[in-house]
Every structure is written in C-alpha cells, then in structure tokens.
Design a protein around this motif. Structure first.
Motif, PDB file in Angstrom:
ATOM      1  N   ALA A   1      10.911  -6.204  -0.676  1.00 20.82           N
ATOM      2  CA  ALA A   1      11.773  -6.531  -1.820  1.00 20.82           C
ATOM      3  C   ALA A   1      12.692  -7.704  -1.471  1.00 20.82           C
ATOM      4  O   ALA A   1      13.029  -8.519  -2.323  1.00 20.82           O
ATOM      5  N   GLY A   2      13.047  -7.788  -0.202  1.00 22.55           N
ATOM      6  CA  GLY A   2      13.906  -8.885   0.221  1.00 22.55           C
ATOM      7  C   GLY A   2      13.142 -10.152   0.539  1.00 22.55           C
ATOM      8  O   GLY A   2      13.714 -11.178   0.879  1.00 22.55           O
TER       9      GLY A   2
ATOM     10  N   VAL B   1      10.940 -11.449  -1.667  1.00 17.99           N
ATOM     11  CA  VAL B   1      10.461 -11.977  -2.944  1.00 17.99           C
ATOM     12  C   VAL B   1      11.385 -13.101  -3.385  1.00 17.99           C
ATOM     13  O   VAL B   1      12.602 -12.957  -3.325  1.00 17.99           O
TER      14      VAL B   1
ATOM     15  N   THR C   1       7.880 -15.747  -8.353  1.00 22.88           N
ATOM     16  CA  THR C   1       7.544 -14.826  -9.448  1.00 22.88           C
ATOM     17  C   THR C   1       7.362 -15.617 -10.737  1.00 22.88           C
ATOM     18  O   THR C   1       6.377 -15.451 -11.458  1.00 22.88           O
TER      19      THR C   1
ATOM     20  N   LEU D   1      -4.230   1.451 -12.422  1.00 18.66           N
ATOM     21  CA  LEU D   1      -3.087   0.864 -11.717  1.00 18.66           C
ATOM     22  C   LEU D   1      -2.206   1.938 -11.083  1.00 18.66           C
ATOM     23  O   LEU D   1      -0.982   1.769 -10.959  1.00 18.66           O
TER      24      LEU D   1
ATOM     25  N   THR E   1       7.096  -1.554 -10.510  1.00 20.42           N
ATOM     26  CA  THR E   1       7.977  -2.724 -10.395  1.00 20.42           C
ATOM     27  C   THR E   1       8.546  -2.815  -8.975  1.00 20.42           C
ATOM     28  O   THR E   1       9.176  -3.803  -8.629  1.00 20.42           O
ATOM     29  N   GLY E   2       8.293  -1.792  -8.192  1.00 21.02           N
ATOM     30  CA  GLY E   2       8.795  -1.801  -6.818  1.00 21.02           C
ATOM     31  C   GLY E   2       7.702  -1.985  -5.771  1.00 21.02           C
ATOM     32  O   GLY E   2       7.940  -1.746  -4.592  1.00 21.02           O
TER      33      GLY E   2
ATOM     34  N   TYR F   1       4.697  -4.676  -4.095  1.00 24.67           N
ATOM     35  CA  TYR F   1       4.563  -6.115  -3.919  1.00 24.67           C
ATOM     36  C   TYR F   1       3.207  -6.511  -3.384  1.00 24.67           C
ATOM     37  O   TYR F   1       2.527  -5.724  -2.727  1.00 24.67           O
TER      38      TYR F   1
ATOM     39  N   PRO G   1       5.931  -9.716  -6.860  1.00 25.40           N
ATOM     40  CA  PRO G   1       5.764  -8.410  -7.503  1.00 25.40           C
ATOM     41  C   PRO G   1       4.275  -8.133  -7.732  1.00 25.40           C
ATOM     42  O   PRO G   1       3.546  -9.019  -8.183  1.00 25.40           O
TER      43      PRO G   1
ATOM     44  N   TYR H   1       2.711  -6.485  -9.944  1.00 22.92           N
ATOM     45  CA  TYR H   1       2.271  -6.670 -11.332  1.00 22.92           C
ATOM     46  C   TYR H   1       1.947  -8.138 -11.609  1.00 22.92           C
ATOM     47  O   TYR H   1       1.039  -8.459 -12.382  1.00 22.92           O
ATOM     48  N   ALA H   2       2.687  -9.040 -10.996  1.00 24.38           N
ATOM     49  CA  ALA H   2       2.426 -10.464 -11.202  1.00 24.38           C
ATOM     50  C   ALA H   2       1.060 -10.829 -10.613  1.00 24.38           C
ATOM     51  O   ALA H   2       0.296 -11.598 -11.204  1.00 24.38           O
TER      52      ALA H   2
ATOM     53  N   VAL I   1      -1.439  -8.674 -10.179  1.00 25.40           N
ATOM     54  CA  VAL I   1      -2.443  -7.981 -11.002  1.00 25.40           C
ATOM     55  C   VAL I   1      -2.784  -8.816 -12.230  1.00 25.40           C
ATOM     56  O   VAL I   1      -3.949  -9.044 -12.548  1.00 25.40           O
TER      57      VAL I   1
END
Ligand SMILES: Nc1ncnc2c1ncn2[C@@H]1O[C@H](COP(=O)(O)OP(=O)(O)O)[C@@H](O)[C@H]1O
Ligand SMILES: Nc1ncnc2c1ncn2[C@@H]1O[C@H](COP(=O)(O)OP(=O)(O)O)[C@@H](O)[C@H]1O
Ligand SMILES: Nc1ncnc2c1ncn2[C@@H]1O[C@H](COP(=O)(O)OP(=O)(O)O)[C@@H](O)[C@H]1O
Lengths: 112, 473, 473, 473, 112, 112
Positions: B41-42, B44, B49, B122, B127-128, B130, B141, B143-144, B146
């Motif tokens: 998370a740190g 990104v 994004t 999925l 959202t958490g 990566y 992320p 989802y980005a 995917v």
C-alpha cells in the motif's frame, strides 16, 4: 428513336452495362430508385418501433436507341438481368421524338 | 508486461528509483523483498494508478468506436452495422467472461500454459490488493491491473472479425469469440505475461508462463494480440470462403471518412495499449509512447511512398493502413527500441504488410476482407522478430533484465539468441492459435453454420441479421 | 512554456511547493540550484509524467481526427479525403523530422533565433534524462517533453491547409510543410519557448530564445502556433488563388456533422494543449484548464448571439466556429487569466473573428476556404495582445516571474509595457512567417506547381490526387 | 461525491494512507483536523490532480460530441444539426453560468437546500485554494474541483433535449436550460453533494446538503443527473406533445453509425464521470472504473438477448441502448458494488428500461423521442435503489463511513433502512424536478411558445431554425 | 405538351436553371444520375484492388412545356450546357399526353 | 399502356402508395428528386456566405398501367397528394409502347 426504361436488381448493373456495350449501345442514364412491386420489402425494428420498408432498391436504366436496335437491347437486358426470382424487374419502351448532342448539336440517331 | 519488460521494469527502476520508492525505502538499504499488502500500500503512486486507468480507457477507445469504425468504413453500407455490432458485443461479452474466469486463468499461477481458478469472480481481489509492475517495490491497485488487462482481452477477438466481414452469422461468431478467448487468448496471454513479479520471482524462479520463462520479449502484445488474432482471421476466412461476388462486384469502402476516424483513434488509443503496458508512468513509459508515435508515422509515410511508386498516387486508405501496420509492428518493441530504431522498424513493416495486402492476397486469392492477416499477423511477426534486434543495448535498446536475482539486474544481451527465441515464440503462437482456431471454426460451422444464405448476404447483414439500416438519409 | 509561464512556474511553486518538492528539499533550506541528472531523478513526480503523456495524446487527437474532421466536413464531398490525407500525412512527416532534427534545433541552446544540432536523432536523450518545468526543482522525463512538443510541431502546419483546401497538389504541399516547419516553426518555437530552465537560468541569464528573453507571454502558443499558421495560410491562399467557381457555385459544407465532431474533439484535446503547456499538474494547470473551457464557451455563445442579431437565426457552424475562435484566443492567456477574464476574452475574440470571416473576407474577396486567417490569425492576435492585459495581477492575473534570480520571484507587472511587448512579438511572428511563407509558396509554385488542373479540381481531389472516393453509399 | 462515498473516502484512506499522506503526517499520530490552506498544499497529490483533469475532459467528451452523436444519429436527417446545436450550446451557456453563480450556490454552505453567493464569479478561488476529497487529509486544487463539477452541470440539461427532439424552438429551450439548472440542478446537486468535508464535518456536523445528511448514497449522480433529467424530459415531451406524423410516418434513425460512435464515446467518457467522482486516484477509483465497465457490458448483453427472444434478431441500436442503460444504472452504485454485483445490476437494469422503451411507451403513446425517460429516469431509479443493496458489505459492498467522527470510521450497514433512504431520495428528486420542470415548460410555452410551426417541423429544424443542412453530398 | 429530358454536367445545373427561368420555364424535375457514354470514368484503387468506375455523375432534367416552347428550351439548354468537351450531355424530347396540377386540378398547359 | 409520372411531397409517399395499391396498382418506380417550381426554396448561410437553395425535395413516381386504369390512378394520386398548398406537385401521362417482365418475359399488360 425509342427510350428503353428498365428497372433491374442493383448488382446486375455492371453485367447489363457490359452486355449492352458489346451490342453497340454507347450511352445510358442510370438512376438509383426505390422499387415497389410483387417483391416484398422488409421490416425494421428500432427500440420496439416497427417500420415496414415497402420499397426495394433497384437500378433504373434509360437507354435511347435507334428503332432498329430496340429488340436487340430488350433481349440483351432480359437475358442478363434475369435470375428467375421475383424482383428481376421490368422493361418499358417509349417513343422519343428528338435527340440532340449538346456538345456538337448533332441530331437524332447521330446524337446517340 | 512480459520478460522483455523486465528490462522495462529495471530501466524504470534505474531511472526513477528515487521518485518511485517511498522515502523510507530509500533511506533504508534499498527495496524490500516479498512485501505484504500493507507494505505494498505504501508502494503505490497515484500517478501510476491514474496512468493505468487512463490507459484502460484508451484501449477501450481502440475497440469502440475506433476498431469498429476502421473496419466498418471499409465494408459496404449494407454491412456497416453488422461489423459495429460484432465488435461492440465481443467487447461486452468478453468483459463479463474476464471477471468470471478470464482473469483468474490468465493471471494466477498453477501451470506454464494456463493459470488456476482461485480468482474466479475476482475472489480475493479488493481495493486493498495490489498488482506488481516491472520495478521492484512499485505496485498498482489490483483492480486497475484487472481492468487494464481486461481491455486487451476485449479487443483481441474483435480484430479477427475483419477477416470474414460481410459474410458471417452473428451468434455463431459470438460463440466463436467466447471459445477462442477461453482456449486461445487466455492461455497465450498466460504463457507470455504471467509471472510472480519482481519482488517474488527470485524466491520462486519457475513461477511464470512458458514463453515468459523462455525469455521471449513482447512489450505490449505482438504475439498475444496481433499474431494471435491475425492467424485466427486467416484461418477463419479460409474456412468460411469468399464473399458472394468477390472479385466481380465493386466492393469499395462505403466510408473512408469513418475509416480515417477509426485509424486516428486507434493511433491515439494505442498509447494506452503500448505505453500503458509498462504498468507505471516513468521515463520508460515515455519512451514507449514516443516509439509508438514515430514508428506509426514512418510506416504511414512508407506505405504512401510505395503507392506513389506503384500507382503514381498516394491514397488516404494507404496512409491509414500503413499507420496501423506501424502500430502493430512497434507493439512488441515499443519499450525496447529507440525512437530512431522505431522509425526504421516502421519503414520495414509497411512494405512487408503492403506485399501481403496488395500482392500475395490477390495472387493466392483468399478473401481476407479487411486484411487482418496481412496487417496484424504479418506486422506482428515483423515486429516480434525485430524486437530481438532493436532491444539490443548496442543499438541503444533497453536489453533485458534478470528478475531471478533481487533486486533485478541487467542481463547480458545476445542478439542472435534473442532473435531465435522471438522466432520460437512467433511459431508457437501461430501453431497454437492457427490450429485451435481451425478446429473451432470447423466445429461451429458443422454444428450451427457460420455463413448466412447467399440471398441474405446480397441484401446485407444489417437488414437480414439485425433488422436495421445504418443510414436512412 | 515560455516566459509568461515563468509566472505559471512560480505560481505553481508557491502553490504546491510542499507537494512538488521532495521532502529532503523541504527539510533542507529550499530548492537546489543546477541539480545533476541523479538529483533530477528525485524531482520527478509520476503525476506530472502521466499528465504530460495524456496531454500529448490529447494534442494528437486534436490533429487526427479532430482537425481533419473540422476541416473535412467543411469542404465538398469530392475533396474530403484530400483534406484528411493532408492533415494525416503532415502529422506523420513532421513527427519523423522532429526526431531527426526538429527537437534539436528547437530545444537546444546556441542562438537567440535557432538552436543547435547536438541532439539530432535525439542523441543524448534517454530514459534517464529530464526536462525542466516552470517550477524550481520539478522535472519530467525528457522523452515526455520531446513527444509533447512534437505534437505541437505536427499540428501547426496542419492548420495551414484549410486556407487553400480543395485546390492544392499533395506532394508540393508536403514539401511546403517540411520546409515551413524547418525555417518558420522551429525558429519561432525556439525564440518563444527555449530557455535554460528555472534551476539554471540564473547562472546564464542569456541562455534563452529571442522573444522569451524579450519577455513576451505566450502560455501555449498564440504566436508560435496560431498567428504563425494563420498568416501562412493567408499568404498561401493569395498565392494559389481562388477555387474554380468561387462565388458562383454552391460550396456548402458537405457534412456539418463531421465538422461538429471535429470541433468538439478539438475542444477536448485543447486541454492537453493549453493545460499541458504548464508541464506539470498543479493548481495552475487546473486554472489553465478551466480558462480554456469557459473562454471557449463564451466565444461560442457570443458568435451565436451575433448571428441571431444579423440573420435572425443561430447556426451550428457559427457555434463551433465561435468555440474554435475562443480556443485560439485563450491559448496564449490560458495560464495567466482568471475564469472571469477568460470569459470576457472569449466574448471579445468572437466578434473580432466574425468580422473577418463574414465581412472582411467577402469584401476583400480572398478565398481563405476554411478561414484559417480569420479564426487562427485574428483570434491569435486578439489573444496574444489581451494576454498582456489579463495577466495583470491587479485583474487577478498571474503576472510574471523572474527566473534570473534563484529561486524565481514574482516580477513587478507593468501592463502598458507588457502589451507593447506582446504587440512586438505578434509583429515579429507575422513578418517572419508571412515573409518566409510567401517565398516558400512562390518557389514551390514556380518549380513544381501548387495547383491541380481546373479539370481535376472540378472532378475533385479525392479521385484525381488520391484515386479514391470518401463515400460509396 | 456524496455520503455513500464517505465509504469511498475511507476505503481509500485505509487502502492508500501511506501513499496519499505526506510523510510528516505519517510520522505524526495520523491525519490533522481542519488543516489550513498551507497545510492542505502539502496534502495534494499530483496523481489526483491529473486524474481529476483527465476526468473533466472525459465528461466534456460525453457531452460533445458523444451525447450529441448518440442523440443526433437517432433523429431524421433534417433535424440532425438542431440536436447537435442544442447540446453544444447548453454546454456553453451552463459553463458560463457555473462560473458566475452556479458553483457558488451549489458548493458553498448556507442551507440544506441551496448554498450561498460568497463564491460568485469564483471569488476567493485561486491556484492556492483546495477542495476536500473523501479521504481525510487528501486535497485537490479547487479549480480542478470547480471544473469537474462544471462538466456535470453542463451535460445534465443536455440529456433532457432527447425527450422532445425534432420539435422544439432553440431559444426557448436555451431559456429553459438556464432556468432549469438554476432552480432544479443546482439545488439538487447541493442537497446531494454538498458537505463540509472529512476534516471539517466533525466540528460542524450539520454543514451538509439535505439528502447528503439523510444518508442517501449516490456515488456519481443517479439522482442528481439521470433521474433529475429523465423526469424533466418526460414532463417536457408531455407538455410539448407528439411530433407531426408520430406513429404514421417512418421516423427511423438517420445514422446508427453516429449513434454507435456516440454510445461508445459515452462509455469511454463515463469512466471520468463515475471513477472521477471519487475525486482521487486510488483502489476505490479503480473499483468504480471496473464496475462501470462490466455493468455496461452486462446490460448491453442482456438487451441483445431480450431482442433475440422477442424479435429473433439482436440489433446494434439495442446493444448500445442497453449499454447506456447499464451506464446509467451503475452510476450511483459504481463506488459501492463489486464487479460481480455490478454485472447483476446491469442484467437487471436492461430489462427494466427495455420494458419502458419498447412496451410502456407504445402503450401509453407519449412521444419521448429518444427515450430519455425510459433509459435515464428508469435506469437511474433502478440504480439508485439497487445501490442500497449492492453497497452492503455483506455482499462485498463498500458500505458507508461516518465522517461525523474524525478520522472517519466505517458505519454499521442496515440494508433495509438504506433502501428506504434511497427510495426517499428518488421520490424527492422526482417530485422536485418533475414539478418545477412542469412549471418552467408551461410558463415558457405560454410566454414564448416552445414549438415551431408544423410547416417548419415538416421541413426540419436544421433549415428552419438554423438555416443549414447537416449534409450536402 | 412535350417532356424535354436532358443529361448535363452537374456544375452546369444552376446556369441552366437560370437560363430556363429567364425564357419562362416555370418548373422542372432534377435527378442526380450516373451517366454512361463516350466520356470515360476513372479507376479507383483500394489496397491494391482496382475498381473501374464506368459512370460519370450527371444531372438529369425533365421539363414539361407546351409544344410551342420546345425549341426555345432545347436551344437554351444547349447553349448554356455546352463546354465543347466530351460529356456535355444529351437532350431528348418526348410527347406528353396529359398534365395536371395536383393542388388545383388544372389541366395540361395550365398545369405547367 | 401509359406511364404516369407524378412529383409529390415526400411525406405523402406512403399515403399515395397505399391509395394506389388499394385501386390495384401492383408496381411503381420511385425516385428522390429536386423539384423546381412556384414553391420557393430557402437560403442557407455558412459563415456569412449565403446560398440560395432553389430546389425543393420531391418524390417522383413512375407508374405504368393499362390505358383503362389511367384516370383512376390520376384521381387517386390527386386526392391523396393534395394539401392545397403550393408545391403539391404535378402529374404527367405519357404513352408506353411496350412492357416486359424480365423474370418471365411476359409482355405488355401481363407484365404490369
Ligand atoms: N407497374 C409498374 N410500373 C413501373 N414500374 C414497375 C411496375 N411494376 C414493377 N415495376 C418495377 O419493377 C420492379 C420489379 O417488379 P416486381 O413486381 O417486384 O417483380 P417482377 O418484375 O419479378 O414481377 C419493381 O421494384 C418496380 O421498380
Ligand atoms: N444513348 C443514350 N441514352 C441515354 N442517355 C445517354 C445516351 N448517350 C449518352 N447519354 C447521356 O449523356 C451523357 C453524355 O454523353 P457522352 O457520350 O459521355 O458525351 P457526349 O454527349 O459529349 O458525346 C452520358 O453520361 C449519359 O448520361
Ligand atoms: N413544367 C414542369 N415540368 C416538370 N416538372 C414540373 C414542372 N412544373 C412543376 N414541376 C414539378 O412539380 C413540383 C411542384 O410544382 P410547383 O410549381 O412548385 O407547385 P404547384 O404544383 O403547387 O404549382 C415541382 O417541385 C417540380 O418537381
């Protein structure tokens, strides 16, 4: 002179044109028309709204020739345009009293 | 997006380490191995994004309306809507499939040829979570990732339809698209693009797709997308046969205006396709972007010059066809070449495609309506092989990087060996896609029939398959 | 992108210092002077990189398809493809030239009027080199800067073709484009936009282009792009002469639908052109964006109101022409004005352009087919001069910043003096471009001939120059 | 963009805290309450700024050319320009109004139903002011927020014109648009989207719009945009009456090609609309993006399947209409659902809209020319209510967050209660917009007349209202 | 009454129309046609595929006038439409037995 | 046989077609034409340049029928196409010497 008016299927145009050239026709006028006849059209639906399209696209040929050539031309068109399916089209013959070539002013048969 | 972008990755790493890494990482002894989600998370950067989301939108733009218009403008009025419909619905159907199982079988580990089912629907993506990039300790992320990959799956089968445009039934084609992505696209994409990622591979060096592991370089999809679709198109047009009136009737494009709009939007969207494939926004991304631009420009120019020599007149259709050929050819090389070698590549790809489109096709007399084979397959092959050359650091290329060590280091480049590897990858793709596509087309043809009646074909698919007309003016 | 954006730069600096500078820089006593490449690498924000790549894509969108459609829709069917082709190929050819020598002669130092050849073939540019922005210690990957500037070079000559659309030979026009960018565009761009950068200028205050040093403000290209192209267009249409049948035959636009699509995409793409010219993504970028939006809206409204008054009916062509006039006028001012002064500028630019397009042209009876002069040159002049007014901080404007000191500081604004400077810059551009363009057109006309035969012109350039038809419906 | 995105905000916060917060904030005990402008400047990420500017451009793209083409392609040739003109000028006029007073009355505090005049002419907005997002301590330049919101105000009234296309006078319509945004759109947007922001609300819990405070969830504008415009359209077409020849003459779309281009660009642009509504670029933004993609795909597929069942043939118009229905339905839910629940939502929305478009309309026989009510209002209602379901964390939804505490925390989700709240919000919007729109239409009709003469309507509005023709081929 | 059918070059339409109005012609029907004749068409090449376009766009005029006016009309068309280049067109004259104005029901010469 | 040529207002086409079918007409050729007559056109202004559009869109019908049917057809067209406003159109009747159905070769009345 006579004007031969024929309505044929669009994709037959080139074939007919060639056939006519070979028998000596030197010119014609072609118009895209909507034909109405025994051949039925189709229906289109846009968001549930139905529209009956009663017309079928056809090509309309106008050929002015000397009287002597009329039959040959009519035969040529008939044989090439015929598929045997409904919608092959029609041929009409009408009388032309006068013809003139704009470029030269030549008259009647010389104008064709 | 595959092994050659290892280089990309590390090029990026080298170039933007200070920027792309959080400060504590810099202050520390360097990147962290196998970070957990919290650590990721740190790692990104919102700039990345944003870039990936923009790129995804651009690739969708390539499919609709761009590809639809590029193809649609080339068919006769009576078939315009059928082409637009085919492309639009393939995108829609494949998008749903991608979420259901496509992403899972393509981008999870499990095998060298296909992934597993752990992420079906999925599952586990949030959202958490990566996705890795090609730089150590740079994440986006999931989802980005995917959705970006989804757009590739959506457009690729759409490319195929041009080969047998104006003479195919709608639903059988949709069935083909569903089967083709499942047994051709997903596996090939897995083989070329799946790998554990730069922070994990070193601990599990075999966790990668077959062609990736082989070391084939394909920055943005020369094999996966263009060769894959191009050969399927050729097979399809051979199985289905020529259009009624082919070679006799005038089949001139009904609207080159639409074709030009489509080609232009393809060019614009392709930046998302190629530069987006770097998965982050750094100097290498900018390189892929400019390479895409100039290779395309050079190919358009080359094609126009050939026409001038052969016919004494350059045509707009030639210009845009050349441009697309250039876009296809630079795709696998976009993150490896220099702008100058990209220009050379464009100048080489155009004549190669021209030869197939204007000469081979008319000699062999197959009816590849919109030249899917001549442009995408041939252009893809030229690009894929040339990638082995232009990637050579001795030509200013980006070379390749070795992710089996952590952090990744530059590998020593052997042009000869790399070209062989590229050829192997091309051959495998041709065989895999060509063979399976043949089976699929034949099977569907026998069971449902691929082709409408000659009468319907004459009247046009818009009215007979869809009950509409493109224009009522 | 030039001196007035010094203000932009520092406005940005003031506004987003904490965000745009790496922390160590903040913790330290402030920005670093003359950083080396390694240090620059730490001064890159991926958000800026993404913004510059997106902006580059948007400017390409402006050229193709937008400009092509905006122009193409206005010509007669028989010339549609010729216009699309001219724009498409100018973009392609100039892109190649830009990489070969354009970037080098435009953006390297050497002289006040033209740069040097040190970066020919992009020598020395790599994924590890960076370009300065207008903020101290904020850098972007050099490739991103190269490609962004490339798009400007690609679209500018494309603007010219509208002035003599429907009556020019293809290859002579291409030759003109090549020569024109080389001896007109590159020098003018160098004069207005080349400078050492905010972290280096203070040590070498003379290292900048002639007009930049003069203090002319041109945020995104009022002089370099629009006046430059607009006057060249006027000269061209005068040299080439009127279209066959001009004033007698009906020359109504063949597809205002395409013209509207083109205008709309121009509007969308123009955000990349104007807001992208800030070279980074901060509050000033957002200001340039909204100014571009509202000035355009106001100009469209103004044009429509004028038509209502003069003809009793507003037209779509009027609305989109007004919009483009607004876009042109706000271009140099976009980073200096406030939204309200932008609206005023739009309301002023529209009538000015309207007057030339609908009145002067018909009185003087020159055949500027698509009003390149009336819209781009006049709109550009109005905008360039108005920039001197709206930039005044007393009107809420952004003023200008002094980069000769480090870090840059706000300069004291003298509206009168600034307006004079603006007028000088306009005059120099008009003379430089007008004069050289005249020589180029005359020369090419004498050697190769610019104009097709009357017969070919009657039949249309699509068939006679390119052997195709735009529509076969 | 409203209370449900509180969740979004905090989801983001949870997900990207490390990335989105400046280090000193991390080193400190967490986010700072009520930061001042200087502090906010350090809470801006250029990736977010870039994303918001890109999103703004995408939403403008949705209006022009996308919406114009989607609608324009569906009317008859003789009215094409009138539709393009209406959309283009509504965008232009509303943009000016937004700067003058729209932004102020919508996004300043003051009342639960409407804001104040303190920011008229954007007073107090500068490159140094910032707008809050849904994450604590994450800000964007205020100008970026102003322009993003502006695009929403510009497109919404444009949606309405489809309901009475082909039979309305230009200037009375413009007057309606001006009044409608002033007394319907601005108030509703204020009610749903205005709030003090995550770093300030806790100190002033009542400082929010009426529906926001009520807890209605509307991620990107299901109520504010689609229901609001959809019901206004229905009222308008009832007040104005049917087109001359409605039900008797063939009113087939003049160019489904343009409609497909419009729909495709709507799809592409909608990512800016929905994902942009998160106001920053993080994992939640990516979620909103993919949800938008797949719900649309599913709805297109569903519509096509229904047509196959009912008419035995799927149509392109059906596919794109389904896609738009899906886009509308996912709008309020895009930041709350999962990709799978989004697909379900798409599959549900399509039949609902289909039922109104193809069945109810022909039964009740109102002439909603382009199905603004059937697609936007119905799709909006389905989406708004479904949001209450899909947002439930027990279905993988994002739930909602409580900003009345600082920093925000997840609220406990009660699906039943939420659905009731959603229904209330829908009802209030229907009544507010429906009622006031009726008064406006009636009033303008009585004073100026809304409808052209039957003769003018027959000849077409392009020639009679605008003095032009869309095509001269 | 006679029907005068003329095929002319498209860009001559306005000139001819004006010439005819000045000599008192009050109406006509104009059709866009594809003409075939001595004037050759052109070839188009799309990705190497050559198509011969054998037709040339022409305008077809139909003017019904009282017998007395025929020659004036033919002359007017000839002089205005003539460029001297191949493709200037042709004029044909045919007999019309009956004419009627739909709006009023007026017949023959009154209908024109 | 006679050929009935009619120029009518476009939106009247469907009505007229139906009227003709009911009285037994089984075919026709329809062409979109530009009409010139008493009904004035309109002017268009593009960036200040004014163009007078002198032509009005009309539909041109050609119907070949047996002599016996001519009056019925003319009446049917007149009544359905009439609105009383200028521009309702004209009807012309001309003689047809020969007719032939391409598909079958049937001649004259049988061909219609
Ligand atoms: N009575 C008629 N007058 C003028 N044209 C006709 C007539 N009947 C048919 N046509 C033309 O001939 C075309 C073919 O006629 P149709 O009845 O459909 O098939 P077929 O000629 O095989 O019987 C029609 O589309 C129409 O254009
Ligand atoms: N025999 C014909 N019947 C009908 N139309 C003809 C005939 N010959 C020529 N035309 C029309 O006249 C036009 C001009 O004729 P063409 O032979 O090309 O030139 P010219 O009239 O100068 O000899 C042709 O395009 C065609 O439309
Ligand atoms: N002399 C003519 N010859 C051929 N067509 C004509 C003639 N006069 C009128 N027409 C056709 O009839 C249409 C209607 O005629 P017009 O004079 O405008 O109205 P009206 O018939 O009510 O007097 C014209 O648009 C044209 O197509």
């Amino acid at each position: 002179m006579k004007m031969i008016i024929a309505a044929i299927k669009p994709y037959k145009l080139d074939e007919v044109r060639e056939a006519l050239t070979t028998i000596g026709v030197r010119g014609m006028m072609v118009t895209e028309i909507k034909g109405f006849g025994t051949q039925s059209g189709h229906t289109e639906i846009y968001r549930g709204a139905e529209y009956a399209v009663n017309f079928v696209p056809k090509m309309r040929l106008e050929i002015v020739v000397a009287d002597s050539m009329v039959d040959t031309v009519v035969d040529a068109i008939t044989t090439t345009a015929r598929t045997g399916k409904i919608g092959d089209g029609k041929i009409f013959v009408m009388d032309v009293e006068k013809a003139l070539r704009v470029r030269t002013g030549e008259l009647d048969d010389d104008a064709l | 997006m595959n092994t050659m972008t290892k280089l990309g990755g590390v090029g990026a790493f080298a170039a933007s380490a200070l920027a792309s890494l959080p400060l504590w990482a810099q202050e520390a002894a360097g990147p962290i191995k196998a970070p957990d989600a919290a650590a990721m998370a740190g790692m990104v950067d919102k700039g990345d994004t944003t870039w990936m989301l923009v790129s995804s939108a651009l690739v969708l733009l390539m499919a609709i309306p761009a590809l639809g218009l590029f193809y649609g403008g080339l068919v006769r009025t009576k078939n315009m809507l059928s082409v637009l419909m085919q492309v639009f619905m393939i995108v829609s159907i494949v998008a749903v499939i991608w979420v259901v199982y496509g992403y899972s079988v393509t981008f999870t580990g499990g095998g060298a040829f296909i992934g597993g089912f752990s992420k079906m629907f999925l599952a586990g993506v949030s959202t958490g979570t990566y996705a890795a990039t090609f730089s150590n300790n740079v994440y986006i992320p999931e989802y980005a990732f995917v959705v970006f990959q989804m757009t590739f799956a959506c457009i690729t089968p759409g490319l195929i339809v041009g080969a047998f445009a104006e003479r195919i039934k709608f639903w059988p084609l949709m069935l083909f698209a569903v089967l083709w992505v499942s047994v051709v696209y997903f596996p090939v994409a897995h083989m070329v693009w799946y790998w554990a990622g730069p922070d994990f591979l070193s601990d599990n060096v075999t966790d990668a797709g077959y062609l990736w592991a082989m070391g084939a370089l394909d920055f943005a999809g020369g094999t996966v997308v263009h060769i894959n679709a191009g050969i399927a198109g050729l097979v399809g047009c051979l199985v289905i046969g020529k259009r009624v009136g082919f070679g006799k009737e005038n089949m001139a494009p009904h609207s080159l205006t639409m074709t030009m709009v489509g080609a232009s939007l393809l060019w614009v969207g392709w930046f998302g396709f190629n530069a987006g494939s770097n998965l982050e926004a750094n100097g290498l991304t900018a390189l892929a972007f400019i390479n895409t631009f100039v290779a395309t420009a050079a190919a358009a120019l080359a094609w126009v010059l050939i026409e001038q020599l052969r016919h004494g007149r350059p045509s707009l259709l030639g210009a845009v066809t050349g441009a697309v050929a250039g876009l296809v050819a630079i795709t696998p090389a976009s993150g490896f070449a220099t702008p100058m070698t990209s220009i050379v590549l464009g100048f080489v790809a155009a004549p190669a495609c021209y030869f197939f489109v204007s000469y081979v096709k008319s000699k062999v007399r197959y009816d590849d309506s919109l030249d899917v084979f001549g442009v995408h397959c041939i252009g893809g092959i030229v690009g894929a092989i040339a990638t082995g050359i232009v990637a050579d650091p001795s030509l200013g290329g980006q070379g390749w990087y070795d992710y089996t060590v952590f952090p990744a280091v530059a590998g020593t480049y052997d042009m000869g060996a790399q070209v062989i590897t590229q050829i192997k990858a091309v051959a495998i793709t041709l065989i895999w896609s060509g063979g399976i596509s043949f089976i699929l087309f034949k099977g569907i043809d026998m069971i449902f029939g691929l082709r409408p009646t000659a009468e319907d074909e004459r009247q046009g698919l818009d009215q007979t398959s869809h009950g509409e007309s493109a224009y009522n003016m």
